[in-house]
Design a protein around this motif. Sequence first.
Motif, mmCIF file in Angstrom:
data_model
loop_
_atom_site.group_PDB
_atom_site.id
_atom_site.type_symbol
_atom_site.label_atom_id
_atom_site.label_comp_id
_atom_site.label_asym_id
_atom_site.label_seq_id
_atom_site.Cartn_x
_atom_site.Cartn_y
_atom_site.Cartn_z
ATOM 1 N N VAL A 1 0.846 -1.187 0.000
ATOM 2 C CA VAL A 1 0.000 0.000 0.000
ATOM 3 C C VAL A 1 0.883 1.240 0.000
ATOM 4 O O VAL A 1 1.803 1.351 0.814
ATOM 5 N N GLN A 2 0.616 2.150 -0.908
ATOM 6 C CA GLN A 2 1.318 3.432 -0.928
ATOM 7 C C GLN A 2 0.363 4.497 -0.390
ATOM 8 O O GLN A 2 -0.801 4.540 -0.766
ATOM 9 N N LEU A 3 0.888 5.330 0.495
ATOM 10 C CA LEU A 3 0.081 6.358 1.136
ATOM 11 C C LEU A 3 0.640 7.737 0.817
ATOM 12 O O LEU A 3 1.853 7.949 0.903
ATOM 13 N N GLN A 4 -0.237 8.656 0.468
ATOM 14 C CA GLN A 4 0.155 10.020 0.135
ATOM 15 C C GLN A 4 -0.667 10.969 0.979
ATOM 16 O O GLN A 4 -1.865 11.135 0.759
ATOM 17 N N ALA A 5 -0.001 11.619 1.927
ATOM 18 C CA ALA A 5 -0.678 12.575 2.796
ATOM 19 C C ALA A 5 -0.576 13.977 2.218
ATOM 20 O O ALA A 5 0.425 14.331 1.591
ATOM 21 N N SER A 6 -1.604 14.768 2.438
ATOM 22 C CA SER A 6 -1.616 16.148 1.958
ATOM 23 C C SER A 6 -2.531 16.981 2.842
ATOM 24 O O SER A 6 -3.264 16.441 3.679
ATOM 25 N N GLY A 7 -2.469 18.299 2.630
ATOM 26 C CA GLY A 7 -3.380 19.191 3.330
ATOM 27 C C GLY A 7 -2.766 19.994 4.453
ATOM 28 O O GLY A 7 -3.440 20.841 5.044
ATOM 29 N N THR A 27 -6.385 -3.443 -1.681
ATOM 30 C CA THR A 27 -7.770 -3.186 -1.318
ATOM 31 C C THR A 27 -7.821 -2.333 -0.059
ATOM 32 O O THR A 27 -7.517 -2.789 1.041
ATOM 33 N N PHE A 28 -8.194 -1.092 -0.263
ATOM 34 C CA PHE A 28 -8.133 -0.110 0.805
ATOM 35 C C PHE A 28 -9.011 -0.498 1.982
ATOM 36 O O PHE A 28 -8.625 -0.305 3.150
ATOM 37 N N SER A 29 -10.159 -1.047 1.715
ATOM 38 C CA SER A 29 -11.107 -1.340 2.785
ATOM 39 C C SER A 29 -10.644 -2.470 3.696
ATOM 40 O O SER A 29 -11.251 -2.717 4.741
ATOM 41 N N ASN A 30 -9.560 -3.146 3.353
ATOM 42 C CA ASN A 30 -9.006 -4.181 4.224
ATOM 43 C C ASN A 30 -8.156 -3.615 5.343
ATOM 44 O O ASN A 30 -7.753 -4.344 6.247
ATOM 45 N N TYR A 31 -7.869 -2.320 5.281
ATOM 46 C CA TYR A 31 -6.902 -1.732 6.186
ATOM 47 C C TYR A 31 -7.553 -0.772 7.175
ATOM 48 O O TYR A 31 -8.375 0.070 6.811
ATOM 49 N N ALA A 49 -7.369 7.040 15.001
ATOM 50 C CA ALA A 49 -7.410 5.806 14.216
ATOM 51 C C ALA A 49 -8.845 5.527 13.820
ATOM 52 O O ALA A 49 -9.790 6.004 14.468
ATOM 53 N N ILE A 50 -8.973 4.768 12.743
ATOM 54 C CA ILE A 50 -10.305 4.419 12.259
ATOM 55 C C ILE A 50 -10.295 2.981 11.770
ATOM 56 O O ILE A 50 -9.317 2.518 11.191
ATOM 57 N N SER A 51 -11.371 2.276 12.042
ATOM 58 C CA SER A 51 -11.463 0.868 11.654
ATOM 59 C C SER A 51 -11.683 0.703 10.152
ATOM 60 O O SER A 51 -11.855 1.686 9.419
ATOM 61 N N TRP A 52 -11.705 -0.534 9.701
ATOM 62 C CA TRP A 52 -11.811 -0.843 8.284
ATOM 63 C C TRP A 52 -13.069 -0.243 7.679
ATOM 64 O O TRP A 52 -13.040 0.293 6.577
ATOM 65 N N TYR A 100 -5.376 -6.092 9.382
ATOM 66 C CA TYR A 100 -5.811 -6.911 10.512
ATOM 67 C C TYR A 100 -5.337 -8.347 10.341
ATOM 68 O O TYR A 100 -5.499 -8.936 9.294
ATOM 69 N N SER A 101 -4.717 -8.883 11.390
ATOM 70 C CA SER A 101 -4.251 -10.270 11.335
ATOM 71 C C SER A 101 -4.487 -10.957 12.664
ATOM 72 O O SER A 101 -3.661 -11.735 13.126
ATOM 73 N N GLY A 102 -5.609 -10.643 13.304
ATOM 74 C CA GLY A 102 -5.942 -11.314 14.537
ATOM 75 C C GLY A 102 -5.819 -10.449 15.771
ATOM 76 O O GLY A 102 -6.274 -10.806 16.830
#
Length: 125
Positions: A1-7, A27-31, A49-52, A100-102
């Motif tokens: 996953v590549q993440l690009q922060a801005s703002g 798949t973004f919604s997995n994270y 933090a925010i859940s999937w 998520y892995s448990g």
Amino acid sequence: VQLQASGGGLVQAGGSLRLSCAASGRTFSNYAMGWFRQAPGKEREFVAAISWSGGTTYYANSVKGRFTFSRENARNTVYLQMKSLKPEDTAVYYCAAGDYSGSYYPKSPSWYDYWGQGTLVTVSS
């Protein structure tokens, strides 16, 4: 996953900013996603933090009631709306993604697998 922060940017105390973090690669919604920040001379600290699904959010006490974390899975993007900013909010803000892995430790930097490059927020008094 590549993440690009801005703002990030310069804002007066009491002002607002909205940070964005766009993800690509998987798949973004997995994270689950998180925001952390690091001020000069200080360690990186948890912000939010925010859940999937976006159904659960967590906030540091220092930002609770002022910051709102949301996600838009259709756009592979998360947002951190920051209001009533204070000079002590000045820091480089990093977004992070964890698969998520448990187990789930949303406030721990070591739980996250991927990090963005950071965006600087400066709040003047």
